[in-house]
Structure formats: structure tokens, C-alpha cells
Design a protein around this motif. Structure first.
Motif, short mmCIF file in Angstrom:
data_model
loop_
_atom_site.label_atom_id
_atom_site.label_comp_id
_atom_site.label_asym_id
_atom_site.label_seq_id
_atom_site.Cartn_x
_atom_site.Cartn_y
_atom_site.Cartn_z
N ALA A 137 39.93 48.00 36.66
CA ALA A 137 41.25 48.39 36.06
C ALA A 137 41.65 49.53 36.59
O ALA A 137 42.94 49.91 36.62
CB ALA A 137 40.72 48.27 34.37
N GLY B 257 44.85 39.08 36.72
CA GLY B 257 45.89 39.99 36.77
C GLY B 257 47.18 39.21 37.31
O GLY B 257 47.96 40.20 37.86
N ARG C 143 43.86 45.77 30.82
CA ARG C 143 43.50 45.45 32.15
C ARG C 143 41.81 45.56 32.33
O ARG C 143 41.25 44.66 32.90
CB ARG C 143 43.86 46.68 33.04
CG ARG C 143 45.45 46.66 33.51
CD ARG C 143 45.66 45.03 33.96
NE ARG C 143 45.18 44.63 35.05
CZ ARG C 143 44.70 43.29 35.60
NH1 ARG C 143 44.65 42.55 34.40
NH2 ARG C 143 44.16 43.24 36.54
N ASP D 120 43.70 48.61 39.64
CA ASP D 120 44.83 48.22 39.34
C ASP D 120 45.95 49.17 38.77
O ASP D 120 47.05 49.10 39.05
CB ASP D 120 44.70 47.18 38.41
CG ASP D 120 43.90 45.88 38.99
OD1 ASP D 120 43.91 45.65 40.12
OD2 ASP D 120 43.82 44.91 38.36
N ASP E 225 50.98 37.34 37.46
CA ASP E 225 52.01 37.42 36.73
C ASP E 225 52.57 35.77 36.81
O ASP E 225 53.00 35.28 35.71
CB ASP E 225 53.11 38.16 37.14
CG ASP E 225 52.76 39.71 36.83
OD1 ASP E 225 52.34 40.12 35.77
OD2 ASP E 225 52.49 40.35 37.97
N GLU F 230 40.76 42.33 30.82
CA GLU F 230 41.19 40.97 31.90
C GLU F 230 40.23 41.01 32.86
O GLU F 230 39.81 39.85 33.42
CB GLU F 230 42.75 41.02 32.15
CG GLU F 230 43.79 40.92 31.25
CD GLU F 230 45.08 41.22 31.65
OE1 GLU F 230 45.25 41.85 32.58
OE2 GLU F 230 46.00 41.02 30.85
N THR F 231 39.80 42.35 33.36
CA THR F 231 39.07 42.25 34.68
C THR F 231 37.69 42.22 34.47
O THR F 231 36.54 41.92 34.88
CB THR F 231 39.37 43.51 35.51
OG1 THR F 231 39.06 44.49 34.80
CG2 THR F 231 40.84 43.27 35.86
#
Length: 305
Positions: A22, A137, A12, A25, A139, A15-16
Motif C-alpha cells: 500500500a 488495484g 489499499r 502504491d 481500474d 486490497e493488497t
């Protein structure tokens, strides 16, 4: 150290690009995220991020770890799926991006879907342009039109249907167009994505005709186009999801049914992963079934009714 939890946190952050994002999230504090990443670095005796007061970036080793960390997470989730033979056991949060009209259609059906899945939650984001799935993030994402990103898994689930419409008050004031060539002379309400929107595409028999229009109003949200059309602002190309009840009730009038707007493929995209988590697969199946229930999204043939 919980290695799996730390790997989830590492992914995370990667990704961020942010410890605080993170933490939000993951439902953790920022110091807890920092500790997990530091523990992971100490465990594997390698530095995963370059840190400064203003920036955070992956090291070469961190870049290499992403795919391996994802494989571990996928394997753990696959074990969870194997332990649960019943799809109603899906749990966790699924983040899905949808075009506004389809998002409204799905939101009407979502409560019933979640009733028997108490452990599952869905975060719907209305998006008008393609997203960065991994970076944000996400899906699942539903896109309209052709998908050019070869790094994504794509599943075509239907086709759009739209109508050229106007309110009766506009028709009374300006009249009804009789041919595509007359559209530039009308007040048009346009939907744009990333600068698009000044031209509309229609089927003329087997041919596609692209008509350049002169918008009086432009919006980057189809809901706003819908409201402006109802208010008598001009002609608009609207999804059947938004327009059909108003057409049936006489609040909108359908124009030139012999020249229907071109239909676009509806495609679900998701990151290329070997194992799709059960929670994501459950929501994917729900979206596919929901789209399939609507006959106007079901086939590639022209729909004028």
C-alpha cells in the motif's frame, strides 16, 4: 488527520493485504501508512486489522468499513468531476489490464491520447488470465470471451478477429492444409491460458468445429506465438493485430479462409462502483473508441478478408 487520505490508504491496505504494498502504491513510507491506519482506528475507536509478524487480516469491523469507505471516496471523486466540466481535466493514475495483442494496439495510440491530458498517467499490464481487480488495484480490464463474474460491470466493446497462418518457409516444407481434419498432422504453435490451448475452434458455415491439435510449441503469450510463427515453426492462430502486416508483406500466409477461427467478444470489466472516477472514465472511453476504429473488431459477423 486527513480522513479521506486515511480512508484511501485503508482501502489499499485491505486490497493488497500489505502495509508495504500500500505504501508503494500510495507513494508513502510504510511507517506513514501504519500511522494513517492507526489514526483511523483511533478516530473511530475500532480495530480494523488483525496484525501479526507474518500476517495481516481484516477484522469484522474492517470488512464492514470497506463499502462505506469506498462510498466516501466515490463521493469525493464525484465532487471533483462536478467541479470540472472539461474531460481534459482528468488526472491521476489508471491501471488497466489488456491481452498482449490488444495492449500493443492500444500502446500505439496512447501517446496521442495523453498529449492533452498532462495530469493523467496510465499503467498498462499485459494479462493472459482474469485478474483480481480489487486485490491488484486494477481500474479496468479487457477480457476475451464470455465473462462469468456477476460482481463486475461488463461492457462489450468489440469482437476478436484471428487468422490461421504460417510462414512461407513452413508451407514450403510441410505444405498447406486443405481441411480442418488435416490440422492434427501439422506442427502447431499454440497459445494457452491456464492449461488451455490444445484445441482450436473454427467456423464451418454456421457451425463451430473444435479441432484437437498436437502442439510442437506452446506459449502463454501471443507475442511469442507470433515470433515462432514468423520463424517457420508451424501453424498458428494469431490476432489480426499481430498478423495483418505480415500477411500483407508476405511474411505470413493465411490458411483456409473458408474456415475462420471463432470470434470472441471483447469486454471491458471494472468493479461495481456507483461513481466511476473521471480519470477511469476518460481511459475507458479512449479504449472503446480505439477498438471501434478498427473495422475487424467492430462487428460480430465472420470476417475472412
Amino acid at each position: 488527520m486527513d480522513v479521506v487520505s486515511a480512508l484511501r490508504t485503508f482501502l489499499r491496505v485491505a486490497e493488497t493485504g500489505s502495509f508495504s504494498a500500500a505504501a508503494l502504491d500510495r507513494g508513502l513510507t510504510q511507517p506513514a501508512v501504519s500511522r494513517q491506519v492507526s489514526s483511523l482506528e483511533e478516530h473511530y475507536s475500532t480495530r480494523l486489522f488483525h496484525r501479526s509478524t507474518n500476517a495481516l487480516s481484516l477484522t469484522v469491523e474492517g470488512e464492514q468499513m470497506i463499502s462505506m469507505a469506498q462510498e466516501v471516496i466515490d463521493a469525493v471523486e464525484a465532487l471533483g468531476e462536478a467541479a470540472s466540466a472539461d474531460g481534459t481535466m482528468a488526472s491521476g493514475k489508471v491501471k488497466i489490464c489488456l491481452p498482449a495483442a490488444l495492449g500493443l494496439y492500444i500502446s500505439d495510440r496512447l501517446p496521442a491520447f495523453l498529449t492533452d491530458r498532462p495530469g493523467l498517467s496510465v499503467d498498462i499490464v499485459f494479462c493472459e488470465q482474469p485478474s483480481n481487480l480489487i486485490g491488484e488495484g486494477i481500474d479496468l480490464e479487457v477480457r476475451l470471451g464470455e465473462v462469468s463474474d456477476s460482481n463486475l460491470i461488463c461492457r462489450r466493446i468489440g469482437w476478436t478477429t484471428a487468422f490461421l497462418v504460417a510462414a512461407p518457409s513452413y508451407v514450403q516444407r510441410r505444405g498447406m492444409p486443405g481441411h480442418l481434419l488435416e490440422l492434427p498432422d501439422h506442427d502447431c504453435i499454440c497459445y494457452h491460458r491456464g492449461g488451455e490451448g490444445r484445441s482450436w475452434s473454427f467456423l464451418n458455415g454456421a457451425d463451430i468445429e473444435r479441432v484437437r491439435v498436437n502442439p510442437r510449441m506452446m506459449f502463454n503469450n501471443t507475442g511469442a506465438v507470433h515470433r515462432a510463427a514468423l520463424a517457420g515453426g508451424g501453424l498458428a492462430v494469431l490476432s489480426h493485430i499481430l498478423a495483418r502486416e505480415d500477411i500483407a508483406a508476405g511474411r505470413l500466409v493465411k490458411m483456409m479462409p473458408a474456415f475462420p477461427p471463432v470470434r470472441l467478444p471483447i469486454t471491458v470489466v471494472y468493479a461495481s462502483r456507483r461513481n466511476l472516477p473521471l480519470r477511469v472514465r476518460a481511459v475507458l472511453d479512449f479504449v472503446v473508441d480505439a477498438v471501434g476504429e478498427d473495422v475487424l473488431m467492430g462487428t460480430a459477423e465472420a470476417v475472412t478478408a
